[in-house]
Design a protein around this motif. Structure first.
Motif, short mmCIF file in Angstrom:
data_model
loop_
_atom_site.label_atom_id
_atom_site.label_comp_id
_atom_site.label_asym_id
_atom_site.label_seq_id
_atom_site.Cartn_x
_atom_site.Cartn_y
_atom_site.Cartn_z
N ARG A 1 0.82 -1.21 0.00
CA ARG A 1 0.00 0.00 0.00
C ARG A 1 0.86 1.26 0.00
N ILE B 1 2.37 1.39 -3.95
CA ILE B 1 1.61 1.11 -5.17
C ILE B 1 1.18 2.38 -5.89
N GLU B 2 0.83 3.43 -5.16
CA GLU B 2 0.39 4.65 -5.83
C GLU B 2 1.54 5.28 -6.61
N ARG C 1 2.15 3.30 -9.76
CA ARG C 1 1.13 3.57 -10.77
C ARG C 1 1.38 4.92 -11.45
N GLU C 2 1.75 5.90 -10.66
CA GLU C 2 2.00 7.23 -11.23
C GLU C 2 3.19 7.22 -12.19
N THR D 1 -2.87 -4.19 -11.78
CA THR D 1 -1.76 -3.30 -12.10
C THR D 1 -1.05 -3.59 -13.41
N LYS E 1 -0.58 -0.89 -15.87
CA LYS E 1 0.13 0.27 -15.33
C LYS E 1 1.65 0.08 -15.34
#
Length: 243
Positions: A118, A121-122, A125-126, A168, A171
């Motif tokens: 967690r 992961i953001e 992805r970005e 994902t 991504k």
């Protein structure tokens, strides 16, 4: 960006399979950080020997993971590769297993999947890139008497891996698991000789894995060459998982 520019974070990375994975990633050119909890002299010696920065936090604690990953990224840059290796075992036959032994293994071995992924992961992805490698076990598929907690957690890791991989893949993030067999580590040294003899009789290769063999599998799944590999569980068990 080449692998040599990537930052890799290995949890439980100062001993056993984690240390072998951290060393292998370092040798492959990654910038590596390793975590531990209560590693003491072992952690300090590992850091001094390898030059790998060592951080201490509890992967079962979500807030500690958030703060720890923030420190790593402040020191080294965004985490491109996460190797979720940290784990514990609290073995007992189920009719004698305490709730504490169950909760500890589930929290560390399985709960850490959420707590650590967690945090990264953001950002992955970005940036449109990421590698997550989750360490399961041959016993996730085979089962093992006295390890209902451990086997449940490790099987959960493999389901978690497949689900996150589906989310994902587009991504630029791959999520895979490795299922090691019994390896020549301090943890396995504690297995009674008679039990180990029985295990080795059922390993087609007829021997324990060398930690470096697991490390090489981690490097492969962490690298550019594994871009089309996601949602898999790599069996690195000398054939033990076949039967």
């Amino acid at each position: 960006m080449s692998d040599s520019k990537r930052v890799a974070l290995v949890t439980g990375g100062v001993q056993g399979l984690g240390a072998a994975s951290a060393r292998a990633l370092r040798q492959a050119g990654f910038t590596v950080a390793a975590t531990h909890l209560g590693g003491g002299d072992t952690a300090r010696a590992f850091g001094e020997e390898t030059g790998i920065p060592v951080y201490e936090w509890d992967v079962a604690d979500f807030d500690a993971c958030r703060d720890g990953v923030a420190r790593v990224e402040e020191d080294l840059g965004p985490v491109d590769v996460l190797v979720n290796n940290a784990g514990v075992n609290r073995d007992a036959m189920f009719h004698k297993m305490s709730r504490e032994a169950w909760d500890q293994v589930i929290a560390v071995d399985l709960g850490s999947m959420f707590n650590m992924c967690r945090q990264v992961i953001e950002g992955m992805r970005e940036r449109g890139y990421g590698r997550i490698v989750n360490v399961s076990s041959v016993n996730a598929a085979r089962g093992q008497a006295g390890q209902t907690n451990y086997c449940a957690a490790k099987a959960g890791i493999e389901g978690f891996t497949r689900a996150l991989a589906r989310e994902t893949a587009k991504k630029g993030i791959t999520v895979n698991a490795i299922a090691p067999g019994y390896a020549d580590t301090a943890m396995v040294e504690k297995v009674p000789d008679k039990i180990m003899e029985n295990i080795l009789e059922n390993v087609p290769k007829g021997r324990l894995a060398e930690p470096e063999e697991i490390g090489r599998a981690v490097v492969y799944l962490s690298g550019e060459g594994a871009d089309f590999v996601t949602g898999t569980t790599m069996n690195v068990s000398g054939g033990f998982r076949m039967g």
